[in-house]
Scaffold this motif. Structure first.
Motif, PDB file in Angstrom:
ATOM      1  N   LEU A  64       1.290   7.235   3.833  1.00  0.00           N
ATOM      2  CA  LEU A  64       1.082   6.069   4.433  1.00  0.00           C
ATOM      3  C   LEU A  64       1.591   4.749   3.503  1.00  0.00           C
ATOM      4  O   LEU A  64       1.311   4.936   2.410  1.00  0.00           O
ATOM      5  CB  LEU A  64      -0.238   5.791   4.989  1.00  0.00           C
ATOM      6  CG  LEU A  64      -0.629   4.414   5.478  1.00  0.00           C
ATOM      7  CD1 LEU A  64       0.112   4.502   6.868  1.00  0.00           C
ATOM      8  CD2 LEU A  64      -2.179   4.254   5.668  1.00  0.00           C
ATOM      9  N   ARG A  65       2.701   4.308   3.940  1.00  0.00           N
ATOM     10  CA  ARG A  65       3.101   3.119   3.119  1.00  0.00           C
ATOM     11  C   ARG A  65       3.301   1.888   3.870  1.00  0.00           C
ATOM     12  O   ARG A  65       3.449   1.857   4.902  1.00  0.00           O
ATOM     13  CB  ARG A  65       4.550   3.554   2.639  1.00  0.00           C
ATOM     14  CG  ARG A  65       4.521   4.726   1.534  1.00  0.00           C
ATOM     15  CD  ARG A  65       6.080   4.756   0.914  1.00  0.00           C
ATOM     16  NE  ARG A  65       5.962   5.914  -0.224  1.00  0.00           N
ATOM     17  CZ  ARG A  65       6.096   7.118   0.025  1.00  0.00           C
ATOM     18  NH1 ARG A  65       6.140   7.463   1.301  1.00  0.00           N
ATOM     19  NH2 ARG A  65       5.904   7.763  -1.197  1.00  0.00           N
ATOM     20  N   GLY A  66       3.257   0.741   3.249  1.00  0.00           N
ATOM     21  CA  GLY A  66       3.592  -0.728   3.947  1.00  0.00           C
ATOM     22  C   GLY A  66       3.489  -1.707   3.178  1.00  0.00           C
ATOM     23  O   GLY A  66       2.983  -1.435   1.750  1.00  0.00           O
ATOM     24  N   SER A  67       4.163  -2.880   3.474  1.00  0.00           N
ATOM     25  CA  SER A  67       3.891  -3.945   2.657  1.00  0.00           C
ATOM     26  C   SER A  67       4.103  -5.250   3.798  1.00  0.00           C
ATOM     27  O   SER A  67       4.842  -4.942   4.612  1.00  0.00           O
ATOM     28  CB  SER A  67       4.878  -3.986   1.431  1.00  0.00           C
ATOM     29  OG  SER A  67       6.358  -3.914   1.820  1.00  0.00           O
ATOM     30  N   ALA A 115       5.434   7.315  12.433  1.00  0.00           N
ATOM     31  CA  ALA A 115       4.981   6.236  13.243  1.00  0.00           C
ATOM     32  C   ALA A 115       4.871   5.039  12.564  1.00  0.00           C
ATOM     33  O   ALA A 115       4.087   4.915  11.559  1.00  0.00           O
ATOM     34  CB  ALA A 115       3.609   6.532  13.885  1.00  0.00           C
ATOM     35  N   SER A 116       5.265   3.702  12.894  1.00  0.00           N
ATOM     36  CA  SER A 116       5.190   2.817  12.126  1.00  0.00           C
ATOM     37  C   SER A 116       4.788   1.645  13.209  1.00  0.00           C
ATOM     38  O   SER A 116       5.293   1.535  14.404  1.00  0.00           O
ATOM     39  CB  SER A 116       6.561   2.504  11.432  1.00  0.00           C
ATOM     40  OG  SER A 116       7.567   2.251  12.387  1.00  0.00           O
ATOM     41  N   TRP A 117       4.518   0.488  12.472  1.00  0.00           N
ATOM     42  CA  TRP A 117       4.488  -0.983  13.169  1.00  0.00           C
ATOM     43  C   TRP A 117       5.134  -1.915  12.099  1.00  0.00           C
ATOM     44  O   TRP A 117       5.097  -1.849  10.914  1.00  0.00           O
ATOM     45  CB  TRP A 117       2.682  -1.156  12.880  1.00  0.00           C
ATOM     46  CG  TRP A 117       2.551  -2.977  13.110  1.00  0.00           C
ATOM     47  CD1 TRP A 117       2.712  -3.506  14.318  1.00  0.00           C
ATOM     48  CD2 TRP A 117       2.340  -3.666  12.006  1.00  0.00           C
ATOM     49  NE1 TRP A 117       2.404  -5.076  13.923  1.00  0.00           N
ATOM     50  CE2 TRP A 117       2.155  -5.069  12.679  1.00  0.00           C
ATOM     51  CE3 TRP A 117       2.002  -3.778  10.768  1.00  0.00           C
ATOM     52  CZ2 TRP A 117       1.747  -6.180  12.026  1.00  0.00           C
ATOM     53  CZ3 TRP A 117       1.772  -4.804  10.044  1.00  0.00           C
ATOM     54  CH2 TRP A 117       1.688  -5.848  10.666  1.00  0.00           C
ATOM     55  N   GLU A 118       5.940  -2.677  12.779  1.00  0.00           N
ATOM     56  CA  GLU A 118       6.638  -3.867  12.399  1.00  0.00           C
ATOM     57  C   GLU A 118       6.674  -5.128  12.977  1.00  0.00           C
ATOM     58  O   GLU A 118       6.401  -5.373  14.180  1.00  0.00           O
ATOM     59  CB  GLU A 118       8.305  -3.202  12.304  1.00  0.00           C
ATOM     60  CG  GLU A 118       8.633  -1.828  11.796  1.00  0.00           C
ATOM     61  CD  GLU A 118       9.877  -1.187  12.337  1.00  0.00           C
ATOM     62  OE1 GLU A 118      10.688  -1.872  13.096  1.00  0.00           O
ATOM     63  OE2 GLU A 118       9.839  -0.150  11.892  1.00  0.00           O
ATOM     64  N   GLN A 171       5.145  -4.177   7.502  1.00  0.00           N
ATOM     65  CA  GLN A 171       5.477  -2.959   8.456  1.00  0.00           C
ATOM     66  C   GLN A 171       4.618  -1.910   7.514  1.00  0.00           C
ATOM     67  O   GLN A 171       3.998  -2.229   6.320  1.00  0.00           O
ATOM     68  CB  GLN A 171       7.040  -2.484   7.950  1.00  0.00           C
ATOM     69  CG  GLN A 171       7.284  -2.483   6.632  1.00  0.00           C
ATOM     70  CD  GLN A 171       7.111  -0.968   5.837  1.00  0.00           C
ATOM     71  OE1 GLN A 171       6.865  -0.281   6.592  1.00  0.00           O
ATOM     72  NE2 GLN A 171       6.901  -0.953   4.594  1.00  0.00           N
ATOM     73  N   LEU A 172       4.148  -1.043   8.254  1.00  0.00           N
ATOM     74  CA  LEU A 172       3.126  -0.047   7.820  1.00  0.00           C
ATOM     75  C   LEU A 172       3.527   1.331   8.621  1.00  0.00           C
ATOM     76  O   LEU A 172       3.778   1.368   9.721  1.00  0.00           O
ATOM     77  CB  LEU A 172       1.744  -0.396   8.382  1.00  0.00           C
ATOM     78  CG  LEU A 172       0.502   0.494   7.704  1.00  0.00           C
ATOM     79  CD1 LEU A 172       0.686   0.403   6.258  1.00  0.00           C
ATOM     80  CD2 LEU A 172      -0.579   0.187   8.053  1.00  0.00           C
ATOM     81  N   HIS A 228       0.960  -1.225   0.025  1.00  0.00           N
ATOM     82  CA  HIS A 228       0.017   0.082   0.160  1.00  0.00           C
ATOM     83  C   HIS A 228       0.820   1.134  -0.028  1.00  0.00           C
ATOM     84  O   HIS A 228       1.821   1.351   0.649  1.00  0.00           O
ATOM     85  CB  HIS A 228      -0.896  -0.080   1.322  1.00  0.00           C
ATOM     86  CG  HIS A 228      -1.864   1.220   1.427  1.00  0.00           C
ATOM     87  ND1 HIS A 228      -2.907   1.074   0.467  1.00  0.00           N
ATOM     88  CD2 HIS A 228      -1.719   2.217   1.993  1.00  0.00           C
ATOM     89  CE1 HIS A 228      -3.617   2.317   0.969  1.00  0.00           C
ATOM     90  NE2 HIS A 228      -2.953   3.151   1.648  1.00  0.00           N
ATOM     91  N   SER A 229       0.530   2.372  -0.774  1.00  0.00           N
ATOM     92  CA  SER A 229       1.233   3.545  -0.798  1.00  0.00           C
ATOM     93  C   SER A 229      -0.004   4.790  -0.995  1.00  0.00           C
ATOM     94  O   SER A 229      -0.755   4.578  -1.778  1.00  0.00           O
ATOM     95  CB  SER A 229       2.200   3.508  -2.027  1.00  0.00           C
ATOM     96  OG  SER A 229       2.808   4.753  -2.086  1.00  0.00           O
ATOM     97  N   GLN A 230       0.197   5.668  -0.231  1.00  0.00           N
ATOM     98  CA  GLN A 230      -0.793   6.711  -0.039  1.00  0.00           C
ATOM     99  C   GLN A 230      -0.342   8.057   0.287  1.00  0.00           C
ATOM    100  O   GLN A 230       0.244   7.908   1.066  1.00  0.00           O
ATOM    101  CB  GLN A 230      -2.002   6.222   0.800  1.00  0.00           C
ATOM    102  CG  GLN A 230      -3.178   7.196   0.655  1.00  0.00           C
ATOM    103  CD  GLN A 230      -4.496   6.560   1.527  1.00  0.00           C
ATOM    104  OE1 GLN A 230      -4.652   5.655   2.143  1.00  0.00           O
ATOM    105  NE2 GLN A 230      -5.572   7.460   1.546  1.00  0.00           N
TER     106      GLN A 230
END
Length: 432
Positions: free
Chosen positions: A274-277, A321-324, A305-306, A262-264
Motif C-alpha cells: 500500500l503506497r500513497g502521498s 486498486a487506487s484512489w486519485e 493518491q493511494l 505512506h508505504s507499507q
C-alpha cells in the motif's frame, strides 16, 4: 606584564599587568588585564584572586570565563579549579552548539558541568533587545543533553505572551522529548505571528509526535500535529495536519489541511503493498490565508493518491486498486477517481503446441469511475465518467528469406464508457 606557571600535574598559567603574592595567606592577586588558564578553562578579568590552598578563584570587573568553547559573562565569578564548579553573578552564558544565549541573576555550575540559573532568560535571538525570550525562575542546563525550566513565560518584545508549566529543550542532535522553541516574526502579508508553541515526543525509535500551535495577530489560531513512523522494511511514512480557529469579534470558523506519505508491505515477499502521498485542504484559499512560507503561499494545485497493489507471480502480472484526486485552485476544478482498477498479465505463447512459434499474447484492463467538479461562482458543474478499457495484444518475431526480420503486432482494444453531465476534454480523449 608577568607570566608564571604554577605547581601541580595540571599546569595553571596566569598573567596580568601586576601580580601580588601573599605567602602567609597562600594567595595570588592579578591586577589589570588578568588572564588565568587551566586546561580548557580560560578566565579574563580586571582582578583575579586565587587561593592556593582552597584552589578557589574570584574574579571582578566584567569577568569572562571560557570553558570548552562555551562563554560565560558576569559581574563577578567564584570558581573552584579542581572541582570544576562555581557561581557567577548577573551572568550571561553563550552556547555555541545551540546558538543560544542565557541570562540570569546568578549561575552556578557543579562538578558534572550542569549549570543552574536563577531568574534566567533564554533566547536564540542575538539582537538588542532580543526579539523574544523565555523567562523562568529556575533553569537547569545538562551539557549535551537538555535544558529544563519550570515554569516558563514566553516574552515577545518584553511583553508576556504565553505561560507554560515547564520547558524541556534538547541540547544534542538525538531525538528527545521536550517543549519546542517558539518562533516569532512578520509574514509576507505584514501580519505578526508567534509559531512553534508546542511539544515534541520522540522516545520511541519507531515513531514520534509533534503538537504545536501558531498565533497570527491574536485573531487566527492554528493547531498543527505531525507524526513520523518507520518499522524496519515493512512500514514507513509521515502524517501532518493542521486546523485553524478564527475569531472575528464573535464569529468563528474552522478550516484545515492534511498532507501524508505512506508505504507499507503486508507480506514478507513484498507482493502486497500500500503506497500513497498527497495533500488535502478544506478550501481553495486556505494556503493563501494561512501560509507558513512562500511555497505554501504560491501553491495552486494539490494532488493525492493511494494505491493497493498485488503482484501475481503465477500470471507474471499484477492487479491494483487506487484512489486519485487533483484540485486546481486557479481554475477552481476538482477531479477525483474512485476506484481506479488495473489488471495485467505477462506474455504467454499463442500456440504452445508449436515449439518454433514465437507469437505471444497478453491481457490488460483498466476500470475507473472519475468525477470532475467545477465550483466557480458563475458556473457549477459536475461530470462523471465510468467504464472499463480492455487490451489484448498479440505479437511475435518472423524471419523472411533468412535476412528479413519482422515483428507483427495485432491489438484488440475495447473501452465502453458511460457519461453523465457535460463531457470534459479528457473524456473525449479516451474515445479517440
Amino acid at each position: 606584564m608577568c607570566l608564571s606557571p604554577l605547581h601541580g600535574e595540571d599546569t595553571l598559567s596566569y598573567q596580568a599587568d601586576s601580580i601580588h603574592y601573599g605567602l602567609k595567606e597562600a594567595r595570588i592577586e592579578l591586577h589589570g588585564n588578568g588572564r588565568l588558564s587551566h586546561g580548557s578553562v580560560h578566565l579574563f578579568a580586571e582582578q583575579i584572586h586565587y587561593n592556593l590552598e582552597t584552589e578557589i578563584l574570584k574574579a571582578y570587573g566584567t569577568p569572562v570565563l571560557i570553558d570548552s568553547g562555551d562563554t560565560l559573562y558576569g559581574e563577578y565569578i567564584e570558581y573552584h579549579i579542581r572541582e570544576n564548579r562555581g557561581r557567577i553573578g548577573q551572568a550571561r552564558f553563550s552556547d555555541i552548539q545551540d546558538s543560544a544565549l542565557y541570562r540570569g541573576d546568578e549561575m552556578a555550575r557543579d562538578s558534572t558541568g550542569t549549570i543552574y540559573i536563577s531568574g534566567g532568560r533564554y533566547t536564540t535571538s542575538f539582537t538588542r533587545p532580543p526579539q523574544y525570550t523565555l523567562f523562568s525562575p529556575q533553569f537547569k542546563l545538562i551539557p549535551d543533553e537538555k535544558a529544563l525550566a519550570r515554569p516558563v513565560v514566553l516574552e515577545v518584545q518584553r511583553s508576556p505572551v504565553v505561560s507554560l508549566p515547564f520547558f524541556i529543550y534538547p541540547l544534542d542532535d538525538d531525538r528527545r522529548s521536550g517543549w519546542l522553541t517558539p518562533r516569532w516574526g512578520v509574514g509576507i502579508a505584514g501580519t505578526g505571528y508567534v509559531d512553534n508553541i508546542g511539544y515534541y515526543w520522540g522516545e520511541n525509535p519507531y515513531i514520534d509526535f509533534t503538537m504545536a500551535g501558531r498565533i497570527n495577530d491574536f485573531e487566527h489560531y492554528q493547531l498543527r500535529g505531525e507524526t513520523r513512523y518507520h518499522l524496519r522494511n515493512r512500514l514507513r511514512g509521515n502524517l501532518s495536519a493542521d486546523m485553524s480557529f478564527d475569531d472575528y469579534y464573535g464569529g468563528s470558523s474552522q478550516r484545515w489541511s492534511l498532507s501524508y506519505e505512506h508505504s507499507q508491505h503486508f507480506l514478507p515477499d513484498h507482493s502486497l503493498s500500500l503506497r500513497g502521498s498527497g495533500e488535502l485542504v478544506s478550501d481553495n484559499r486556505y494556503y493563501s490565508d494561512y501560509f507558513r512560507d512562500t511555497t505554501d503561499f504560491l501553491r495552486q494545485t494539490t494532488r493525492s493518491q493511494l494505491t493497493l497493489q498485488k503482484r501475481m507471480h503465477r500470471l507474471s502480472g499484477h492487479t491494483s486498486a487506487s484512489w486519485e484526486r487533483r484540485e486546481d485552485f486557479y481554475r477552481q476544478e476538482r477531479t477525483q477517481t474512485l476506484p481506479h482498477l488495473r489488471f495485467s498479465t505477462g506474455n504467454y505463447p499463442l500456440l504452445p503446441f508449436l515449439e518454433e512459434s514465437s507469437l505471444t499474447w497478453s491481457y490488460s484492463a483498466q476500470g475507473l469511475s472519475r468525477t470532475t467538479e467545477i465550483y466557480r461562482e458563475e458556473e457549477e458543474e459536475e461530470t462523471t465518467e465510468a467504464g472499463i478499457h480492455h487490451t489484448l495484444p498479440v505479437q511475435g518475431q518472423l524471419t523472411l528469406f533468412n535476412n528479413l526480420h519482422a515483428s507483427p503486432v495485432l491489438r484488440y482494444s475495447n473501452q465502453p464508457f458511460h457519461h453523465t453531465g457535460t463531457p470534459q476534454p479528457w473524456c473525449k480523449k479516451i474515445h479517440s
